[in-house]
Write an enzyme that holds these catalytic residues in place. Structure first.
Site, PDB file in Angstrom:
ATOM      1  N   GLY A  15      36.638  42.044  31.688  1.00 33.75           N
ATOM      2  CA  GLY A  15      36.514  43.526  31.002  1.00 33.75           C
ATOM      3  C   GLY A  15      35.184  44.054  31.443  1.00 33.75           C
ATOM      4  O   GLY A  15      34.820  45.199  30.639  1.00 33.75           O
ATOM      5  N   GLY A  40      36.771  42.477  40.913  1.00 33.96           N
ATOM      6  CA  GLY A  40      37.586  43.385  40.904  1.00 33.96           C
ATOM      7  C   GLY A  40      37.393  44.030  39.378  1.00 33.96           C
ATOM      8  O   GLY A  40      37.803  43.274  38.547  1.00 33.96           O
ATOM      9  N   GLN A 224      32.205  38.259  38.314  1.00 34.74           N
ATOM     10  CA  GLN A 224      32.535  36.957  38.156  1.00 34.74           C
ATOM     11  C   GLN A 224      32.348  36.479  36.625  1.00 34.74           C
ATOM     12  O   GLN A 224      31.977  37.441  35.907  1.00 34.74           O
ATOM     13  CB  GLN A 224      32.145  35.929  39.118  1.00 34.74           C
ATOM     14  CG  GLN A 224      32.747  35.994  40.503  1.00 34.74           C
ATOM     15  CD  GLN A 224      32.269  36.994  41.431  1.00 34.74           C
ATOM     16  OE1 GLN A 224      30.945  37.102  41.417  1.00 34.74           O
ATOM     17  NE2 GLN A 224      32.814  37.939  41.915  1.00 34.74           N
ATOM     18  N   ARG A 305      46.905  35.446  36.602  1.00 31.88           N
ATOM     19  CA  ARG A 305      45.816  34.554  35.895  1.00 31.88           C
ATOM     20  C   ARG A 305      46.570  33.465  34.989  1.00 31.88           C
ATOM     21  O   ARG A 305      47.575  33.748  34.164  1.00 31.88           O
ATOM     22  CB  ARG A 305      45.118  35.628  35.052  1.00 31.88           C
ATOM     23  CG  ARG A 305      44.228  36.598  36.175  1.00 31.88           C
ATOM     24  CD  ARG A 305      43.449  37.574  35.354  1.00 31.88           C
ATOM     25  NE  ARG A 305      42.925  38.642  36.158  1.00 31.88           N
ATOM     26  CZ  ARG A 305      42.698  39.924  35.818  1.00 31.88           C
ATOM     27  NH1 ARG A 305      42.984  40.198  34.355  1.00 31.88           N
ATOM     28  NH2 ARG A 305      42.010  40.802  36.495  1.00 31.88           N
TER      29      ARG A 305
HETATM   30  P1  GDP Z   1      36.607  42.587  34.940  1.00 30.83           P
HETATM   31  O1  GDP Z   1      36.576  41.879  36.371  1.00 30.83           O
HETATM   32  O2  GDP Z   1      35.625  41.756  33.994  1.00 30.83           O
HETATM   33  O3  GDP Z   1      36.018  44.053  35.271  1.00 30.83           O
HETATM   34  O4  GDP Z   1      37.739  42.608  34.344  1.00 30.83           O
HETATM   35  P2  GDP Z   1      39.313  43.021  35.056  1.00 30.83           P
HETATM   36  O5  GDP Z   1      39.059  44.545  35.285  1.00 30.83           O
HETATM   37  O6  GDP Z   1      39.509  42.291  36.268  1.00 30.83           O
HETATM   38  O7  GDP Z   1      40.228  42.671  34.003  1.00 30.83           O
HETATM   39  C1  GDP Z   1      40.156  43.295  32.684  1.00 30.83           C
HETATM   40  C2  GDP Z   1      41.583  43.902  32.586  1.00 30.83           C
HETATM   41  O8  GDP Z   1      41.789  44.389  31.184  1.00 30.83           O
HETATM   42  C3  GDP Z   1      41.614  45.348  33.177  1.00 30.83           C
HETATM   43  O9  GDP Z   1      42.769  45.698  33.728  1.00 30.83           O
HETATM   44  C4  GDP Z   1      41.314  46.453  32.154  1.00 30.83           C
HETATM   45  O10 GDP Z   1      41.502  47.779  32.391  1.00 30.83           O
HETATM   46  C5  GDP Z   1      41.795  45.637  31.037  1.00 30.83           C
HETATM   47  N1  GDP Z   1      40.914  45.751  29.686  1.00 30.83           N
HETATM   48  C6  GDP Z   1      39.760  46.017  29.396  1.00 30.83           C
HETATM   49  N2  GDP Z   1      39.538  45.833  27.969  1.00 30.83           N
HETATM   50  C7  GDP Z   1      40.602  45.938  27.616  1.00 30.83           C
HETATM   51  C8  GDP Z   1      41.064  45.693  26.314  1.00 30.83           C
HETATM   52  O11 GDP Z   1      40.119  45.672  25.289  1.00 30.83           O
HETATM   53  N3  GDP Z   1      42.331  45.554  25.879  1.00 30.83           N
HETATM   54  C9  GDP Z   1      43.306  45.695  26.752  1.00 30.83           C
HETATM   55  N4  GDP Z   1      44.613  45.536  26.335  1.00 30.83           N
HETATM   56  N5  GDP Z   1      42.985  45.617  28.056  1.00 30.83           N
HETATM   57  C10 GDP Z   1      41.604  45.782  28.300  1.00 30.83           C
HETATM   58  P1  IMO Z   2      35.387  39.726  38.729  1.00 27.98           P
HETATM   59  O1  IMO Z   2      34.180  40.177  39.055  1.00 27.98           O
HETATM   60  C1  IMO Z   2      37.855  36.159  38.247  1.00 27.98           C
HETATM   61  C2  IMO Z   2      37.183  33.265  41.578  1.00 27.98           C
HETATM   62  C3  IMO Z   2      38.030  32.913  42.662  1.00 27.98           C
HETATM   63  C4  IMO Z   2      38.168  31.442  43.007  1.00 27.98           C
HETATM   64  C5  IMO Z   2      36.596  31.155  42.925  1.00 27.98           C
HETATM   65  C6  IMO Z   2      35.752  31.159  44.098  1.00 27.98           C
HETATM   66  O2  IMO Z   2      36.345  40.464  38.650  1.00 27.98           O
HETATM   67  O3  IMO Z   2      35.511  39.026  37.227  1.00 27.98           O
HETATM   68  P2  IMO Z   2      35.430  33.447  45.960  1.00 27.98           P
HETATM   69  O4  IMO Z   2      36.392  34.275  46.589  1.00 27.98           O
HETATM   70  O5  IMO Z   2      34.546  34.042  45.159  1.00 27.98           O
HETATM   71  O6  IMO Z   2      34.803  32.456  46.867  1.00 27.98           O
HETATM   72  O7  IMO Z   2      36.508  32.479  44.894  1.00 27.98           O
HETATM   73  O8  IMO Z   2      36.105  32.304  42.075  1.00 27.98           O
HETATM   74  N1  IMO Z   2      36.945  34.729  41.384  1.00 27.98           N
HETATM   75  C7  IMO Z   2      36.941  34.992  40.364  1.00 27.98           C
HETATM   76  N2  IMO Z   2      37.730  35.022  39.236  1.00 27.98           N
HETATM   77  N3  IMO Z   2      37.115  37.086  38.658  1.00 27.98           N
HETATM   78  C8  IMO Z   2      36.486  37.334  39.690  1.00 27.98           C
HETATM   79  O9  IMO Z   2      35.747  38.639  39.825  1.00 27.98           O
HETATM   80  C9  IMO Z   2      36.330  36.377  40.555  1.00 27.98           C
HETATM   81  N4  IMO Z   2      35.736  36.487  41.826  1.00 27.98           N
HETATM   82  C10 IMO Z   2      35.910  35.092  42.312  1.00 27.98           C
HETATM   83  O10 IMO Z   2      39.686  33.315  42.179  1.00 27.98           O
HETATM   84  O11 IMO Z   2      38.389  30.522  42.013  1.00 27.98           O
HETATM   85 MG    MG Z   3      38.022  41.198  37.678  1.00 25.57          MG
END
Ligand code: GDP
Ligand code: IMO
Ligand code: MG
Length: 430
Positions: A15, A40, A224, A305
């Site tokens: 998050g 992402g 990450q 995931r």
């Molecule tokens: P990041 O890669 O660390 O920025 O996290 P992501 O965006 O990939 O994944 C986190 C997901 O959880 C996203 O879809 C957010 O919109 C959602 N999210 C973040 N904080 C919260 C929370 O407190 N509660 C819920 N239910 N969803 C959340």
């Molecule tokens: P955010 O910033 C979760 C994981 C991939 C794989 C490993 C190596 O959204 O938290 P790569 O393409 O980096 O060589 O993949 O790392 N991985 C992540 N998993 N969140 C991410 O980014 C990730 N970026 C890479 O799934 O296991």
């Molecule tokens: Mg992410």
């Protein structure tokens, strides 16, 4: 007043995007310092969802400067595509609001291809990468043959740099039974996009130094998570960069004294996408519950995931290697309604209980979690904006996590929405 570094304390997707977006109201500059468009980061603002991969999450707010630092591997075509996508959502990205480090290494199509070839091979370790070419691009950077952002403006120098790169890649490709790459194709790939990137290019270390001296608040956005760090993670099931807080300095060109407050973004349970050890994984109805309730599907690849209980051993380790001052605990609401909740407090390995994850990959697969079981809560925490709205058992869960990992909760997030966030202590004021 401190600058703030946001890092993931688990395996990513904690998050970070939501928290960076929330904090960016208090910041002047938001900086990415490692990784690339493998990240992402999802933000939700008044029901509208923004998905960012390469862009710092600060771009969504008006009046902030966003910076892509030298530690990032930069795919110019992904940049153009993301800029276009965000533009269609009303987020304007201009050279006034975004700067890209001249010394960042580029990701090219040959890196994406190599990533896919390796992942598709029947031999070797399948990591489950995002397929973005991240690993191969960092290999070329460390191998001192990368083409960098600044080279896009040097039409005369490009052919020689491409030759140098292909002198490495073509023999490698031959060995893999792949056709060789023609230098002209790479030149076209770069010249076709150069004009869209060069207006944003800057000497980022200098820009940040000026901003720091002017008293601007800087927010560093990690991608990450700690367990994906190339040194500190579950090697080889990691990404190819240092994801820990120390990298904020090296990956931006600001000295370590500018780092300030380290905020560890921590999910109230654990997820992982891709292969590798995951001691608290629940391949059962608990895992399904967490995955469905938490919408645990990758932002970048759409992959499901893997889900499991909170692992206090891992997060305690992350607190140490990052120097975490405080946690932003997210997704507490996902646990609403569970009868009981488990927390991993140690591992059993060869009949002994240990208090950290072993460095050895085989042992990482063998450890068995030692759990404590806490009572769940029936009331909802979803959307809570005040501590007093939390059920007593939820507060108990949070307090227990603080105690086990050795860091206080600074922010608490209770939904994807920007403002469903409880501030316990302002990290910028620390
Ligand atoms: P990041 O890669 O660390 O920025 O996290 P992501 O965006 O990939 O994944 C986190 C997901 O959880 C996203 O879809 C957010 O919109 C959602 N999210 C973040 N904080 C919260 C929370 O407190 N509660 C819920 N239910 N969803 C959340
Ligand atoms: P955010 O910033 C979760 C994981 C991939 C794989 C490993 C190596 O959204 O938290 P790569 O393409 O980096 O060589 O993949 O790392 N991985 C992540 N998993 N969140 C991410 O980014 C990730 N970026 C890479 O799934 O296991
Ligand atoms: Mg992410």
């Amino acid at each position: 007043m401190a600058n703030v570094v946001v890092i993931g304390s688990q395996w990513g997707d904690e998050g970070k995007g939501k928290i960076v977006d929330w904090l960016s109201e208090r910041a002047d500059v938001v900086v990415r310092f490692q990784g690339g468009h493998n990240a992402g980061h999802t933000l939700v603002v008044e029901g509208v969802s923004y998905k960012l991969s390469l862009m710092p999450s600060g771009v969504v707010r008006q009046g902030k400067l966003s910076v892509i630092g030298n530690g990032v591997v930069f795919d110019p075509h992904a940049f153009v595509a993301e800029k276009k996508r965000l533009g269609e959502q009303g987020v304007a990205i201009t050279p006034q609001t975004l700067r890209i480090a001249d010394n960042a290494a580029l990701i090219l199509s040959l890196h994406r291809e190599l990533d896919a070839i390796r992942e598709g091979a029947s031999t070797g370790t399948k990591i489950g990468t995002t397929g973005r070419g991240i690993g191969p691009a960092y290999e070329d950077k460390v191998g001192r043959r990368a083409i960098r952002v600044m080279d896009l403006a040097d039409a005369d120098g490009l052919p020689e740099r491409i030759e140098r790169l292909l002198a490495h890649h073509n023999p490698l490709r031959r060995g893999l039974g792949q056709p060789e790459i023609d230098a002209g194709a790479i030149l076209d790939e770069l010249t076709s996009v150069a004009g869209e990137v060069t207006p944003y290019v800057d000497r980022v270390w200098k820009l940040l130094d000026e901003r720091r001296r002017a008293g601007d608040r800087i927010l560093f956005e990690g991608a990450q998570g700690t367990m994906l760090d190339i040194d500190h993670g579950t090697y080889p099931f990691v990404t190819s960069s240092n994801t820990v807080a120390g990298q904020a300095a090296a990956g931006s060109g600001l000295g370590p004294q500018s780092i300030g407050f380290v905020l560890g973004i921590t999910k109230a349970y654990t997820t992982r996408v891709g292969g590798g050890p995951f001691p608290t994984e629940q391949e059962n109805e608990i895992g399904t519950f967490l995955g469905e309730r938490g919408h645990e599907f990758g932002t970048v690849t759409g992959r499901k995931r893997r889900c499991g209980w909170f692992d206090a051993v891992l997060v305690r380790q992350a607190v140490a290697v990052n120097g975490v001052h405080g946690l932003a605990l997210t997704k507490l609401d996902v646990l609403d309604g569970l009868d009981e909740i488990k927390i991993c407090v140690g591992y059993r390995l060869n009949g002994e209980v240990i208090d950290s994850l072993p460095a050895n990959g085989k042992a990482q697969l063998e450890v068995e979690p030692v759990y404590e079981t806490l009572e769940g809560w029936k009331a909802t925490t979803a959307g809570a904006r005040r501590w007093s709205e939390l059920p007593a058992q939820a507060v108990k869960y949070v307090r227990h996590i603080e105690e086990l990992v050795g860091a206080p909760v600074t922010l608490l997030s209770t939904s994807p929405e920007r403002d469903d966030t409880i501030l316990v202590r302002d990290p910028f004021q620390d």
